[in-house]
Scaffold this motif. Structure first.
Motif, PDB file in Angstrom:
ATOM      1  N   THR A 148     -40.556 -32.814 -20.694  1.00 23.44           N
ATOM      2  CA  THR A 148     -41.127 -32.088 -22.047  1.00 23.44           C
ATOM      3  C   THR A 148     -39.792 -31.401 -22.969  1.00 23.44           C
ATOM      4  O   THR A 148     -39.141 -30.782 -22.050  1.00 23.44           O
ATOM      5  CB  THR A 148     -42.125 -31.157 -21.985  1.00 23.44           C
ATOM      6  OG1 THR A 148     -41.369 -29.935 -21.262  1.00 23.44           O
ATOM      7  CG2 THR A 148     -43.513 -31.620 -21.550  1.00 23.44           C
ATOM      8  N   ILE A 193     -43.042 -35.026 -25.740  1.00 23.15           N
ATOM      9  CA  ILE A 193     -43.124 -35.561 -23.559  1.00 23.15           C
ATOM     10  C   ILE A 193     -42.490 -36.761 -23.536  1.00 23.15           C
ATOM     11  O   ILE A 193     -42.753 -37.323 -25.229  1.00 23.15           O
ATOM     12  CB  ILE A 193     -45.309 -35.721 -23.765  1.00 23.15           C
ATOM     13  CG1 ILE A 193     -45.782 -34.163 -23.846  1.00 23.15           C
ATOM     14  CG2 ILE A 193     -44.511 -36.422 -22.410  1.00 23.15           C
ATOM     15  CD1 ILE A 193     -46.780 -34.483 -23.502  1.00 23.15           C
ATOM     16  N   PRO A 223     -47.937 -35.080 -27.757  1.00 21.91           N
ATOM     17  CA  PRO A 223     -48.358 -34.015 -26.670  1.00 21.91           C
ATOM     18  C   PRO A 223     -49.153 -33.073 -27.186  1.00 21.91           C
ATOM     19  O   PRO A 223     -49.754 -32.184 -26.440  1.00 21.91           O
ATOM     20  CB  PRO A 223     -46.667 -32.764 -27.562  1.00 21.91           C
ATOM     21  CG  PRO A 223     -45.953 -34.052 -28.043  1.00 21.91           C
ATOM     22  CD  PRO A 223     -47.177 -35.373 -28.964  1.00 21.91           C
TER      23      PRO A 223
END
Length: 229
Positions: A148, A193, A223
């Motif tokens: 992330t 992500i 995300p």
């Protein structure tokens, strides 16, 4: 792992309590925000000015009685045209499709790790219109490794950070920066992500071109799945 299978894992995570902002902020206080080129209201807004765009966003939040504005995944935007960092010679190669989820809220707002994590890398990306201070975390969920990205942070967020540093789920990771350090944007978190970092450290494209969209759609899942938005 296929993009569909990966998205299913993220969706299952989103059914539980995962957050990057203060968990006391109710989901009903998250206000959807459209910054796409199709939003007619933006045609009268100088989106090249962080101050003017910020006023538009803050007004939008207040009018909807919220605390946070969110959105932007796979949104085609014209706010990047002000910077040569994103521009190209034609529409196919111009980078203007947003790959993360933006959460618009005040500078100095605390940011939390949504999952147990290890710091993969970090750096200050100082191009005009870039992320500014940026952190990449590595996660392992059900033996699936992914990353992330947290962009537009404060300088203090990366000053004492170390590669390999561990964060527990819900532990404060950083704080948001302001327009002086975050690439000249209204304060917000860019949360993304990424399945494969492709060798990147401290940075990863958060905006792509039309010709590269299919690759990035596969490599950068929504995300909002993790946050339940």
């Amino acid at each position: 792992m296929s993009s569909k299978a990966f998205s299913q894992i993220l969706s299952q995570l989103g059914q539980q309590a995962h957050y990057v902002l203060d968990p006391s902020i109710s989901k009903s206080d998250y206000v959807a925000l459209d910054l796409s080129i199709t939003n007619e209201a933006l045609k009268t807004v100088d989106v090249s000015s962080s101050e003017t765009l910020g006023a538009y966003i803050n007004t939008h939040i207040k009018e909807h009685k919220g605390q946070v504005a969110y959105g932007g995944y796979l949104e085609t935007r014209n706010i990047y045209s002000r910077s040569t960092f994103f521009n190209a010679d034609n529409l196919d190669t111009e980078r203007n499709i947003h790959l993360g989820l933006d959460l618009w809220i005040a500078a100095d707002t605390p940011i939390y790790a949504p999952l147990e994590a290890e710091v993969h890398s970090f750096q200050n990306n100082t191009n005009f219109g870039d992320y500014g201070p940026t952190i990449l975390l590595k996660h392992n969920v059900r033996d699936v490794e992914f990353y992330t990205l947290y962009g537009h942070l404060s300088l203090a967020s990366i000053q004492n950070l170390k590669v390999g540093q561990q964060f527990k789920q819900g532990e404060q990771l950083a704080t948001l920066g302001d327009a002086n350090v975050n690439g000249d944007y209204p304060p917000h978190l860019h949360f993304q992500i990424i399945k494969d970092l492709q060798g990147h450290k401290g940075d990863y494209p958060g905006v792509c071109s039309r010709q590269d969209l299919e690759f990035y759609k596969e490599n950068c899942s929504d995300p909002g799945l993790v946050l339940g938005l």
